[in-house]
Design an enzyme around this catalytic site. Sequence first.
Site, PDB file in Angstrom:
ATOM      1  N   HIS A   1     -14.744  -0.665  36.269  1.00  0.00           N
ATOM      2  CA  HIS A   1     -16.014   0.027  36.014  1.00  0.00           C
ATOM      3  C   HIS A   1     -16.054   0.674  34.627  1.00  0.00           C
ATOM      4  O   HIS A   1     -17.015   1.362  34.295  1.00  0.00           O
ATOM      5  CB  HIS A   1     -16.188   1.118  37.090  1.00  0.00           C
ATOM      6  CG  HIS A   1     -17.597   1.609  37.252  1.00  0.00           C
ATOM      7  ND1 HIS A   1     -18.618   0.830  37.755  1.00  0.00           N
ATOM      8  CD2 HIS A   1     -18.166   2.815  37.004  1.00  0.00           C
ATOM      9  CE1 HIS A   1     -19.740   1.531  37.795  1.00  0.00           C
ATOM     10  NE2 HIS A   1     -19.501   2.743  37.343  1.00  0.00           N
TER      11      HIS A   1
ATOM     12  N   ASP B   1     -13.977  -3.449  40.359  1.00  0.00           N
ATOM     13  CA  ASP B   1     -14.692  -2.185  40.210  1.00  0.00           C
ATOM     14  C   ASP B   1     -14.554  -1.377  41.504  1.00  0.00           C
ATOM     15  O   ASP B   1     -15.002  -1.812  42.566  1.00  0.00           O
ATOM     16  CB  ASP B   1     -16.161  -2.521  39.915  1.00  0.00           C
ATOM     17  CG  ASP B   1     -17.005  -1.305  39.621  1.00  0.00           C
ATOM     18  OD1 ASP B   1     -16.758  -0.227  40.200  1.00  0.00           O
ATOM     19  OD2 ASP B   1     -17.936  -1.452  38.802  1.00  0.00           O
TER      20      ASP B   1
ATOM     21  N   SER C   1     -24.057   1.374  35.430  1.00  0.00           N
ATOM     22  CA  SER C   1     -23.890   2.159  36.654  1.00  0.00           C
ATOM     23  C   SER C   1     -25.184   2.923  36.958  1.00  0.00           C
ATOM     24  O   SER C   1     -26.215   2.296  37.152  1.00  0.00           O
ATOM     25  CB  SER C   1     -22.672   3.088  36.484  1.00  0.00           C
ATOM     26  OG  SER C   1     -22.258   3.594  37.722  1.00  0.00           O
TER      27      SER C   1
END
EC number: 3.1.2.12
Lengths: 278, 278
Positions: A257, A224, A148
Site C-alpha cells: 500500500h 496490500d 487509498s
Amino acid sequence: MKLLSSVQSFGGLQNQYEHVSATLNCTMQFSVFLPPQASDGHKVPVAYWLSGLTCTDQNFATKAGAQRVAAELGVAIVMPDTSPRGKGVPDDADKAYDFGLGAGFYVDATQTPWNAHYRMYSYIVEELPALLEANLPVSNKRAVFGHSMGGHGALTIALNNPGRYVSVSAFSPIVSPSQCPWGQKALGLYLGEDQAAWQRHDTVALIRAGAPQMPMLVDQGLADNFLAAQLKTELLEKALEETGYPAEIRYHPGYDHSYYFIATFIEDHLRFHARHLQ
Amino acid sequence: MKLLSSVQSFGGLQNQYEHVSATLNCTMQFSVFLPPQASDGHKVPVAYWLSGLTCTDQNFATKAGAQRVAAELGVAIVMPDTSPRGKGVPDDADKAYDFGLGAGFYVDATQTPWNAHYRMYSYIVEELPALLEANLPVSNKRAVFGHSMGGHGALTIALNNPGRYVSVSAFSPIVSPSQCPWGQKALGLYLGEDQAAWQRHDTVALIRAGAPQMPMLVDQGLADNFLAAQLKTELLEKALEETGYPAEIRYHPGYDHSYYFIATFIEDHLRFHARHLQ
C-alpha cells in the site's frame, strides 16, 4: 495565495502555497508542480492528486517521483492537503488516523461539528481549481487521481463531475466506503447515519447507478494489507463487469500500500492522463 | 543481520535490515535496494549511497527515485545510516545537527569520547561490504556516491581505496572540510586539532597530494544555500585543473541542496556508475 517555497525539479518548479480557504474556513497549504512548459506563462493541463489518510501536500511531492514524467509531458500536478487544518478545526475524539485531521474523505460534511470546516469535496471540485486557474499558468483541462482515501476521492469526484475532468485514475482506492470500516466511520460522522446520503460518495454505488463513462485506470497491489478489509477492489470489478463500464483494473502481485507501489506505476498514470488532457 | 521490512519496488525489493556493528559498537539499521536481476541469487554490482547531515537510511530510499533506474541497470544500492546510533552513543553537546548523531562525517574518530563508536570510515569501507557480500546477492564490484557530507564521504573513501571502488560521484559535496565550518568542527572534534590528520579526509587535499585517477562525477546546484560557505566546489575545480585530474564537475543553475535536485540527476549518476560496474 502566498508562495511559501519554490524548488527546481526536473527543469520545472515544485512550489508550496498557502491561502485562506472560504470553503474550509481555515488557512490551507497545497503544493503544485509546474512543468518547464509552463515557464513562459503558457497554460498547461493539470492532474489533481488526492492523497490518502494521514497525508499532507508533501507526501506525493517528495515520494512519488512524478515530476520527471510530468516535466516530460508538460502536465502540472496539484497536491492538496487531505483535510482542513489549524486552530478551531475539530479532530477525531481519539485523534485516530482515520477520521478528522488528515482524513477529510473528500465529502462536504452535513453534521455538526464537522460541517463548519470539513468540506473537502467543494474545496477540490470548485474552490481550488478556480483559485489556481486564476493565478497560475494552468488550464481548465483537468484530470484527477489519488491513493487509498484519495483514490476514493478521485473516483467519486470524477464520476460526479464528468464535465470537469477528462480522465480519472487511482492507486489502491477505497472503492465502496459504505461497505468498509474506514468509510462507515467517516461517512457516518460527516454525513449522518442515513446511508442514502452516502451513495454519491461511493464509487461502486455510483457505477451501479449509471455514472457516465470516462477513461478510468485503477492499480491495486496484491500484497496490500488493506485490500481485504478496507479497499475491496473486487466490489468495483464486479460493478464494472455487471454494468459494462469499460475501466481498466490492474492487479500487481507483491506490491503493498506504500509510496513504493505508487512510484513504480506513477509513470503509467501520468501517460494515461496526458493522452486525454492533450 | 535481520530483515526488518521488505517492500516491492520497480520489480525489485526495497529492504531494511538491522545488525550489531562491531566497528561502531552499536546496533545499526541500513537499507538495500535489490534489483530484479538479483532475484535468482545472481550477484549484482553495488552502488553505496552515503547520505548527508541529519539523514538516516530512509531519506534516499524514499525521496531520490533511484529504484527505477537501478532496476533497469541491475545495480543494487546500499543506504547506510550517517552515524552510530542508540543508547550510549554520545551526541553533540548542544544536539546540533552538524556533529554527533546523524553527522559521522565518514571518519574513524581518534578522540574521546567519540572514538568508542564514531568509526563510520571503517564501517563503510570494510564491515558493511563484508557483511553484505557474505549475506546478499551482491558482488564485490562497488561504486560509491553521496550527498553533501555523504558526497565528502564518497569522494574521500574512493580516493583512499581506489582498488575497492570502480567509480565515484557526488551531489553537492563538502569538497574540503578543512576549509569550511562544518568540516572544521567535525574533524576537530573527531580527529583532534592537528590538521595533519585531516588531510586524508579532505578531497581537495587528497587530489593535490596525487590521489590516483578514477572515474569521478560531481553535480552542484547554483541555488544551493550552502555552496559559498560550506561546499566550496570551486576549491575542487581548481585542484582538479591544477593537477590535471580528469573529473567532471557540472553546475546546475536554479537547483538547491534538496532531494529534488538529487532526484533530477540521479539517473545520470546511476548510468555513470553502471558503465564502470559492468
